[in-house]
Design an enzyme around this catalytic site. Sequence first.
Site, PDB file in Angstrom:
ATOM      1  N   GLY A 236       0.828  -1.210   0.000  1.00 36.32           N
ATOM      2  CA  GLY A 236       0.000   0.000   0.000  1.00 36.32           C
ATOM      3  C   GLY A 236       0.860   1.256   0.000  1.00 36.32           C
ATOM      4  N   GLY A 260       7.469  -6.875  -6.831  1.00 34.59           N
ATOM      5  CA  GLY A 260       6.695  -7.814  -7.643  1.00 34.59           C
ATOM      6  C   GLY A 260       5.751  -7.133  -8.612  1.00 34.59           C
ATOM      7  N   GLY A 262       2.711  -5.897  -8.345  1.00 35.82           N
ATOM      8  CA  GLY A 262       2.124  -4.636  -7.878  1.00 35.82           C
ATOM      9  C   GLY A 262       3.146  -3.511  -7.929  1.00 35.82           C
ATOM     10  N   ASP A 291       6.941 -15.820  -5.878  1.00 34.48           N
ATOM     11  CA  ASP A 291       5.929 -16.684  -6.511  1.00 34.48           C
ATOM     12  C   ASP A 291       6.239 -16.963  -7.981  1.00 34.48           C
ATOM     13  OD1 ASP A 291       4.668 -16.468  -4.108  1.00 34.48           O
ATOM     14  OD2 ASP A 291       2.986 -15.265  -4.811  1.00 34.48           O
ATOM     15  N   GLY A 335       2.573 -19.043  -3.011  1.00 37.28           N
ATOM     16  CA  GLY A 335       2.068 -19.056  -4.391  1.00 37.28           C
ATOM     17  C   GLY A 335       0.609 -18.674  -4.352  1.00 37.28           C
ATOM     18  N   TYR A 444       7.062 -18.342   5.732  1.00 42.06           N
ATOM     19  CA  TYR A 444       7.865 -17.157   6.075  1.00 42.06           C
ATOM     20  C   TYR A 444       9.323 -17.526   6.355  1.00 42.06           C
ATOM     21  CZ  TYR A 444       3.542 -14.539   6.170  1.00 42.06           C
ATOM     22  OH  TYR A 444       2.375 -13.952   5.791  1.00 42.06           O
TER      23      TYR A 444
END
Length: 548
Positions: A236, A260, A262, A291, A335, A444
Amino acid sequence: MDSLLSRCSASFFPSPLNRNDYNQIKAKSRFSLPSSSVNFGYYYSSGCRLCSSSSSGGLKIDCSTSPTMSSSASPETTKPKVVTGPGGYVLQDVPHLSDYIPDLPVYTNPLQDNPAYSVVKQYFVHVDDTVPQKIVVHKDSPRGVHFRRAGPRQKVYFHSDDVHACIVTCGGLCPGLNTVIREIVCGLYHMYGVKKVLGIDGGYRGFYAKNTVHLDPKVVNDIHKRGGTILGTSRGGHDTSKIVDSIQDRGINQVYIIGGDGTQRGASVIFEEVRRRGLKVSVVGIPKTIDNDVPVIDKSFGFDTAVEEAQRAINAAHVEAESFENGIGLVKLMGRYSGFIAMYATLASRDVDCCLIPESPFYLEGPGGLFEYIERRLKENGHMVLVIAEGAGQELLAESTSQKDASGNKLLQDVALWVSQRIKDHFSKDRKMTINLKYIDPTYMIRAIPSNASDNVYCTLLAQSAVHGAMAGYTGYTSGLVNGRQTYIPFYRITETQNHVVITDRMWARLLSSTNQPSFLHPKDIIEDKFDEEPACPLLDNGNCAPN
Ligand SMILES: Nc1ncnc2c1ncn2[C@@H]1O[C@H](COP(=O)(O)OP(=O)(O)OP(=O)(O)O)[C@@H](O)[C@H]1O
Ligand SMILES: O=P(O)(O)OC[C@H]1O[C@](O)(CO)[C@@H](O)[C@@H]1O
Ligand SMILES: [Mg+2]
């Protein structure tokens, strides 16, 4: 070509706006003009630089797809810069600062005097070198889509003393982030003599809400040995206007954005805003995605490390499973929408009996279902291992949630926990069988480790390619590996789609034949699909999607 050249040279290029001009126009126009229709006084002439440089190669600019943009018409996004040539050759080129800023000074690349590089014959990349996206071709295939080859150019568009670079990391963690940061800093310092490099703290919002950190080779010397990102990251908080204001206020002229899908979308809108303001700022993306869901590129950095680390969890699941009667080891891997980590970790391990990914819908009950397969494997083998990607089977979960994270990504349910419970219920209640199920969630732990040796090399090449491109004046691109070559890919190719496992292609077939799991598809469906249409994104032998 002559008429094209004359059209190019006839383009009018007044000076780019400075921040004050821009703010004044913005303030005046607040109630009367939408920002996209403000006259910014520059003339964007995409591709003109290329038409002169490539005239000898028989290439031509497709002006219908790269028109000029007059100051009175500011489209939302830059039109793709496409160059076509004989034999169906297509270059999906990246923007260049000289496309919208006239008379930029050009300098000799300082690398030519660098003892490490000056002895390397043909060290500089030829201006017309491109890399094909598709390498499996037939005799009569058109040459197809190409990308600009990455690497150092003989001429650069920044004087080293004038460069003020910044680096930001956004989105989730991924092994190799620190290596990329390190190599951008060291590349700028050691190859180009650039001394001003800033780290933006905590992702996109750090541009306007946090302090910056000074980066130099000493500061970043050891960081590749650590997981995470020394700069911090976030989801964000992308406020394009504030970010570009901050870039302008700080006098930054090279922006390296690591993240990535975004993040690359965010980088693309930053580039558009920078171009709209006419700033001499190169905006460069470096794709980070554990991913492996970023399209076009062979694979993302950190992916190999993730697959390798996943083996530890799968081994543990296997040891647990084979030590107990009817033991089932279940491992959840990352993923969200793409099951690459699960697929490759399964293929690498050979201990996995079933791999479930988002691209391959599955069902639990009845003939051909998961329960039937588990029971068969337990009877044959006494134990089994299941790998499940976090985005698999979301449609099966009763309470689907509409919750999103700060970036707008849908928050997923824990499918592995749900499947574990359903397996336990099925075998103990319905089948009256004792099973021992162990669920391991290493997600994680995998994401937070430092990158392995091969990813470190990959990160280094990516970072150095990104730096060479920015110094050469290219902008609005993602630095990426295509068919084993470093390239510059225009943002729109990275943001228009996601990379997915194609389950009607060979890699998934290899997995099915390695695990012997059911495909959960009726053969009739697959045959019909194959005849109906070609897969939208066929998988290459290297496991990636190739364009049609
Ligand atoms: N369409 C968009 N326009 C502008 N900014 C965006 C857009 N999509 C995402 N961003 C910004 O990009 C940053 C990272 O996005 P996101 O959290 O989706 O992670 P990502 O880059 O996709 O990485 P990953 O999903 O692999 O962890 C966030 O700060 C988010 O606000
Ligand atoms: O918990 P976070 O930080 O939102 O990250 C989770 C997501 O990040 C990813 O690893 C992508 O970076 C996804 O696989 C996963 O869904
Ligand atoms: Mg993402």
